[in-house]
Design an enzyme around this catalytic site. Structure first.
Site, PDB file in Angstrom:
ATOM      1  N   ARG A  48       0.820  -1.224   0.000  1.00  0.00           N
ATOM      2  CA  ARG A  48       0.000   0.000   0.000  1.00  0.00           C
ATOM      3  C   ARG A  48       0.851   1.270   0.000  1.00  0.00           C
ATOM      4  NH1 ARG A  48      -5.505  -0.685   2.460  1.00  0.00           N
ATOM      5  NH2 ARG A  48      -5.707  -2.911   2.666  1.00  0.00           N
ATOM      6  N   HIS A 175       7.607 -23.820   4.038  1.00  0.00           N
ATOM      7  CA  HIS A 175       9.010 -23.622   3.631  1.00  0.00           C
ATOM      8  C   HIS A 175       9.911 -24.761   4.092  1.00  0.00           C
ATOM      9  CE1 HIS A 175       9.587 -21.874   7.679  1.00  0.00           C
ATOM     10  NE2 HIS A 175      10.874 -22.074   7.494  1.00  0.00           N
ATOM     11  N   GLU A 213      13.721 -24.034  18.934  1.00  0.00           N
ATOM     12  CA  GLU A 213      14.216 -22.709  18.550  1.00  0.00           C
ATOM     13  C   GLU A 213      14.691 -21.960  19.783  1.00  0.00           C
ATOM     14  OE1 GLU A 213      11.867 -20.766  15.207  1.00  0.00           O
ATOM     15  OE2 GLU A 213      10.318 -21.811  16.316  1.00  0.00           O
ATOM     16  N   ASP A 232       0.985 -22.880  14.798  1.00  0.00           N
ATOM     17  CA  ASP A 232       2.087 -22.233  14.080  1.00  0.00           C
ATOM     18  C   ASP A 232       3.095 -23.257  13.553  1.00  0.00           C
ATOM     19  OD1 ASP A 232       3.763 -20.036  13.198  1.00  0.00           O
ATOM     20  OD2 ASP A 232       5.070 -20.491  14.898  1.00  0.00           O
ATOM     21  N   HIS A 237       4.742 -27.560   9.632  1.00  0.00           N
ATOM     22  CA  HIS A 237       6.110 -28.086   9.523  1.00  0.00           C
ATOM     23  C   HIS A 237       6.253 -29.478  10.142  1.00  0.00           C
ATOM     24  CE1 HIS A 237       6.665 -24.048   8.336  1.00  0.00           C
ATOM     25  NE2 HIS A 237       6.905 -23.528   9.518  1.00  0.00           N
ATOM     26  N   LYS A 335       9.661 -22.461  21.522  1.00  0.00           N
ATOM     27  CA  LYS A 335      10.487 -21.244  21.438  1.00  0.00           C
ATOM     28  C   LYS A 335      11.293 -21.157  22.729  1.00  0.00           C
ATOM     29  CE  LYS A 335       8.124 -19.393  17.875  1.00  0.00           C
ATOM     30  NZ  LYS A 335       8.692 -19.564  16.550  1.00  0.00           N
TER      31      LYS A 335
END
Ligand code: BG6
Length: 490
Positions: A48, A175, A213, A232, A237, A335
């Site tokens: 935008r 990914h 992670e 998530d 994954h 995490k």
């Protein structure tokens, strides 16, 4: 597979956003470096915000420089790459915005629309593209996760996109499937005769999949608070990794063959019950602690309020089919764990009878295949070995790794670890969808995840605190111990 016609332009929505800057532009630059971008291929970025072309080009250059690091940018390649770049400010959900893009596309016949946007915009953007007449039969669309927050919302997003683009033109990205070592999992399983006969419940005791992670949630908390680690990380994954480990050998590497096998695995996942919520799952949320020598805040401090979102999940998953009946799959992701590690551990059963007496009998350890995907790419097979030396009590045994370090095997002056998106962008340019997630796959995964979320809700299962820098709440250890197993934390 005969190549589908290759795309001649990429329209990147969210062109100034984080994903585009951190991953997509550097990946495109590297593809150009290696001669993989067609000569006439144009890159049209849109968002935008009004931005001069030069300012945009500078932004992309900085993003690329960040990735090329000490090797620096090759000026000749950069000139070629920069000439492909265009920026157009547009509200992509409006007819006017879509018209701006239509004009920018000009003569391009086979555009590739990449939505690096909030999924709530997928439907409206597709409708606007259709309205402007640029979503023709040769165009493709790439969607980022999350596609939905549950089965119902996923189905409605898929339906909205599907009303404009046929399924063979929709490329849903996970990914992880673009990571070199994840693809190597297929090579390991299906390009070697050694493993496949052993790859079942007769020989394998259990499987562990860890995606750990060290990063925290930080500023992404508005998203994380709504999704949590289950949606998530596990929905996509981790279930993808599980599918690649558990699927039957596909007939070939065609998209339909591979994706059919993955869907069969997802359909065989045992549905979670309230009892499973207690026995077979652990939710955690990090509190203040120390990670890699650094003191870090807890999730609730980052978020600024108490929250019921999990930043850690551990699950025991069962696959109800002939190959895997009775073999637990332990999944764990979080995490702010002590180290970054993505690993698949295949634990084989012990020998049926030990011919070794005395202390050697106690030395026996069952074989284990460890596939490290991140940060190092390594495959190790732990084999029992005679420890050298003499002893009056007979021989001593010791497990030793037979090791395949991909880093060493493929080391060289030009060796570079590719960004997962390079592979995926190259495939989508050429229309190969083997490494993309099909609609029934994504929906089947959501159906199973909904079962877990529902079991949590029904049983009032809330996240347990774990200190940042630890391997999750104590319950995560109890989860494997309950079944006589232990996480592979060496
Ligand atoms: C993303 C998740 O899909 O994957 C992030 O949204 C996570 O929360 C990331 O950090 C992990 O990816 P990688 O490639 O760093 O393992």
């Amino acid at each position: 597979m005969p190549d589908a016609p290759r795309a001649d332009a990429l329209v990147l929505f969210g062109g100034t956003g984080d994903l585009a800057q951190r991953m997509l532009f550097p990946s495109l630059y590297f593809l150009d470096t290696d001669g993989f971008l067609p000569e006439d291929f144009r890159i049209i970025a849109t968002a935008r915000a009004p931005l001069e072309q030069d300012a945009f080009t500078d932004l992309v250059r900085d993003a690329v420089a960040e990735r090329t690091g000490q090797h620096g940018i090759d000026e000749e390649i950069w000139r070629r790459f920069a000439a492909r770049l265009e920026y157009h400010a547009a509200d992509a959900t409006s007819p006017e915005g879509a018209k701006v893009l239509k004009t920018a596309l000009g003569e391009a016949k086979r555009p590739l629309f990449y939505l690096a946007l909030s999924p709530s915009l997928y439907g409206p953007v597709c409708a606007a593209l259709a309205g402007a007449g640029v979503a023709g039969a040769e165009s493709r669309i790439v969607l980022e996760k999350p596609i939905g927050r549950d089965l119902a919302s996923s189905m409605s997003t898929n339906a909205a996109v599907g009303s404009v683009f046929s399924e063979d033109r929709i490329f849903r990205i996970d990914h992880y499937l673009g990571k070199e070592t994840v693809q190597n999992l297929m090579a390991l399983r299906f390009a070697n005769t050694l493993f496949e006969p052993l790859w079942n419940n007769l020989t394998i005791d259990h499987v562990q999949i860890t995606v750990a992670e060290t990063e925290g949630v930080g500023e992404r908390w508005p998203y994380y608070d709504e999704y949590g680690a289950l949606r998530d990380m596990v929905q996509n994954h981790m279930l993808q990794l599980l599918c690649l480990v558990a699927m039957e050998p596909p007939a070939d590497m065609e998209p339909a063959s591979v994706r059919n096998e993955k869907v069969k695995v997802l359909r065989s996942l045992r549905r979670f019950t309230r009892i499973d919520a207690e026995r077979n799952s652990v939710r955690g949320q990090y509190t203040q602690g120390v990670v890699e020598g650094r003191s870090v805040a807890g999730y609730e401090t980052e978020r600024g309020a108490p929250s019921g979102a999990e930043t850690f999940v551990a699950l025991r998953v069962d696959i109800d089919n002939w190959r895997w009946a009775g073999v637990p799959f332990f999944l764990r992701t979080g995490k702010r764990l002590p180290e970054r590690r993505t690993q698949i551990a295949i634990q084989f059963k012990g020998v049926p009878h030990s011919v070794f007496g005395g202390s050697a009998k106690a030395d026996l350890v069952a074989n284990r295949l460890i596939i490290d995907l991140q940060p190092d790419e390594d495959i190790e097979l732990l084999l029992m070995n005679k420890a050298p030396g003499l002893s009056r009590e007979g021989m001593r045994l010791q497990p030793l790794p037979l090791s395949l370090s991909l880093l060493k095997a493929y080391a060289g002056p030009n060796a570079r670890r590719r960004i997962a998106y390079e592979r995926l962008l190259l495939d989508v340019i050429h229309g190969n969808s083997t490494l993309f997630v099909r609609r029934d796959e994504v929906e089947q995964a959501w159906a199973w995840i909904d079962g877990v979320a529902e079991a949590w809700r029904e049983s009032g299962h809330t996240p347990r605190a774990y200190a940042a820098g630890s391997w999750g709440p104590a319950g995560a250890f109890a989860l494997t111990e309950r079944y006589g197993r232990a996480w592979n934390d060496d």
